[in-house]
Design a protein around this motif. Structure first.
Motif, PDB file in Angstrom:
ATOM      1  N   PHE A 114      69.412  42.887  50.821  1.00 34.97           N
ATOM      2  CA  PHE A 114      68.312  43.234  49.939  1.00 34.97           C
ATOM      3  C   PHE A 114      68.494  42.655  48.540  1.00 34.97           C
ATOM      4  O   PHE A 114      67.530  42.295  47.882  1.00 34.97           O
ATOM      5  CB  PHE A 114      68.142  44.749  49.881  1.00 34.97           C
ATOM      6  CG  PHE A 114      66.866  45.181  49.244  1.00 34.97           C
ATOM      7  CD1 PHE A 114      65.663  45.078  49.922  1.00 34.97           C
ATOM      8  CD2 PHE A 114      66.854  45.688  47.958  1.00 34.97           C
ATOM      9  CE1 PHE A 114      64.469  45.476  49.334  1.00 34.97           C
ATOM     10  CE2 PHE A 114      65.666  46.093  47.366  1.00 34.97           C
ATOM     11  CZ  PHE A 114      64.476  45.986  48.054  1.00 34.97           C
ATOM     12  N   GLY A 115      69.739  42.576  48.090  1.00 33.44           N
ATOM     13  CA  GLY A 115      70.002  41.959  46.796  1.00 33.44           C
ATOM     14  C   GLY A 115      69.923  42.935  45.634  1.00 33.44           C
ATOM     15  O   GLY A 115      69.942  44.141  45.805  1.00 33.44           O
ATOM     16  N   GLY A 116      69.821  42.361  44.432  1.00 35.62           N
ATOM     17  CA  GLY A 116      69.814  43.138  43.203  1.00 35.62           C
ATOM     18  C   GLY A 116      71.162  43.081  42.527  1.00 35.62           C
ATOM     19  O   GLY A 116      72.176  42.723  43.138  1.00 35.62           O
ATOM     20  N   GLU A 117      71.178  43.415  41.262  1.00 34.09           N
ATOM     21  CA  GLU A 117      72.440  43.452  40.512  1.00 34.09           C
ATOM     22  C   GLU A 117      73.217  44.719  40.833  1.00 34.09           C
ATOM     23  O   GLU A 117      74.441  44.705  40.907  1.00 34.09           O
ATOM     24  CB  GLU A 117      72.154  43.345  39.013  1.00 34.09           C
ATOM     25  CG  GLU A 117      71.603  41.976  38.635  1.00 34.09           C
ATOM     26  CD  GLU A 117      71.108  41.902  37.195  1.00 34.09           C
ATOM     27  OE1 GLU A 117      71.331  42.854  36.408  1.00 34.09           O
ATOM     28  OE2 GLU A 117      70.485  40.883  36.864  1.00 34.09           O
ATOM     29  N   THR A 118      72.496  45.829  40.980  1.00 36.79           N
ATOM     30  CA  THR A 118      73.100  47.076  41.452  1.00 36.79           C
ATOM     31  C   THR A 118      72.197  47.634  42.550  1.00 36.79           C
ATOM     32  O   THR A 118      70.994  47.373  42.567  1.00 36.79           O
ATOM     33  CB  THR A 118      73.258  48.135  40.338  1.00 36.79           C
ATOM     34  OG1 THR A 118      71.967  48.564  39.909  1.00 36.79           O
ATOM     35  CG2 THR A 118      74.057  47.575  39.156  1.00 36.79           C
ATOM     36  N   HIS A 119      72.807  48.387  43.458  1.00 41.66           N
ATOM     37  CA  HIS A 119      72.037  48.942  44.574  1.00 41.66           C
ATOM     38  C   HIS A 119      72.662  50.264  44.986  1.00 41.66           C
ATOM     39  O   HIS A 119      73.858  50.328  45.257  1.00 41.66           O
ATOM     40  CB  HIS A 119      72.052  47.962  45.759  1.00 41.66           C
ATOM     41  CG  HIS A 119      71.223  48.426  46.906  1.00 41.66           C
ATOM     42  ND1 HIS A 119      71.777  49.022  48.017  1.00 41.66           N
ATOM     43  CD2 HIS A 119      69.890  48.404  47.114  1.00 41.66           C
ATOM     44  CE1 HIS A 119      70.813  49.329  48.863  1.00 41.66           C
ATOM     45  NE2 HIS A 119      69.658  48.967  48.342  1.00 41.66           N
ATOM     46  N   GLU A 120      71.840  51.316  45.013  1.00 48.15           N
ATOM     47  CA  GLU A 120      72.269  52.635  45.481  1.00 48.15           C
ATOM     48  C   GLU A 120      71.312  53.080  46.571  1.00 48.15           C
ATOM     49  O   GLU A 120      70.099  52.922  46.422  1.00 48.15           O
ATOM     50  CB  GLU A 120      72.216  53.654  44.342  1.00 48.15           C
ATOM     51  CG  GLU A 120      73.106  53.323  43.164  1.00 48.15           C
ATOM     52  CD  GLU A 120      72.850  54.249  41.975  1.00 48.15           C
ATOM     53  OE1 GLU A 120      72.366  55.384  42.195  1.00 48.15           O
ATOM     54  OE2 GLU A 120      73.113  53.814  40.856  1.00 48.15           O
ATOM     55  N   LEU A 121      71.848  53.633  47.661  1.00 46.96           N
ATOM     56  CA  LEU A 121      71.008  54.036  48.787  1.00 46.96           C
ATOM     57  C   LEU A 121      71.441  55.392  49.330  1.00 46.96           C
ATOM     58  O   LEU A 121      72.598  55.583  49.705  1.00 46.96           O
ATOM     59  CB  LEU A 121      71.098  52.985  49.909  1.00 46.96           C
ATOM     60  CG  LEU A 121      70.359  53.300  51.208  1.00 46.96           C
ATOM     61  CD1 LEU A 121      68.860  53.439  50.973  1.00 46.96           C
ATOM     62  CD2 LEU A 121      70.648  52.225  52.249  1.00 46.96           C
ATOM     63  N   ASP A 122      70.489  56.323  49.351  1.00 48.68           N
ATOM     64  CA  ASP A 122      70.642  57.623  49.992  1.00 48.68           C
ATOM     65  C   ASP A 122      69.570  57.664  51.081  1.00 48.68           C
ATOM     66  O   ASP A 122      68.440  58.113  50.852  1.00 48.68           O
ATOM     67  CB  ASP A 122      70.442  58.736  48.964  1.00 48.68           C
ATOM     68  CG  ASP A 122      70.499  60.129  49.568  1.00 48.68           C
ATOM     69  OD1 ASP A 122      70.925  60.268  50.745  1.00 48.68           O
ATOM     70  OD2 ASP A 122      70.098  61.087  48.883  1.00 48.68           O
TER      71      ASP A 122
END
Length: 142
Positions: A35-43
């Motif tokens: 998915f990418g991005g500089e930061t990624h958080e997933l719940d």
């Protein structure tokens, strides 16, 4: 002040079962890779959130914040997303992912309904970006 409403549907066929496609979406490490991005958080759960940050070409901080509303393992994912650039709300959208068995693989159907505010993002840009990350998902699944 302008408001543009747009809907698009993208389809991909992956040579892997729906459970594997679903897992690539649900696993935080796998999702961050494609998915990418500089930061990624997933719940990843109904009511859970996903937050991805990046930087726009003009230097503004971008944040995509999603809330998951409906998750049926190996079948369907529904979520809503806001995209902000700096302190400005650019878009609100609802996205539905359908994972359909297809000759031993998976046909993924993504439909997004968006509200695009004040020209901060264009529907064509969103469709192009979404198409690119679905291609990256395909690479992840190989």
């Amino acid at each position: 002040m302008t408001v543009t409403h747009a809907t698009f549907t993208l389809e991909r066929t992956y040579n892997t079962p729906p459970a594997r496609v679903f897992d690539a979406w649900a696993d935080p490490a796998a999702k961050a890779r494609w998915f990418g991005g500089e930061t990624h958080e997933l719940d990843f759960r109904t009511g859970g959130r996903e937050v991805t940050t990046g930087t726009a070409p003009n230097g503004n901080k971008l944040e995509a914040s999603s809330t998951y509303h409906d998750i049926i393992p190996d079948e369907r994912i529904v979520y809503s997303t806001t995209l902000t650039g700096g302190d400005t709300l650019a878009t609100l959208s609802t996205t539905t992912i359908e994972l359909l068995p297809d000759a031993g693989g998976t046909r993924l159907v993504l439909t997004e309904q968006g509200t695009f505010l004040d020209g901060a993002e264009e529907p064509a840009w969103r469709e192009q970006g979404t198409s690119a990350w679905l291609d990256k998902l395909g690479e992840e699944l190989k």
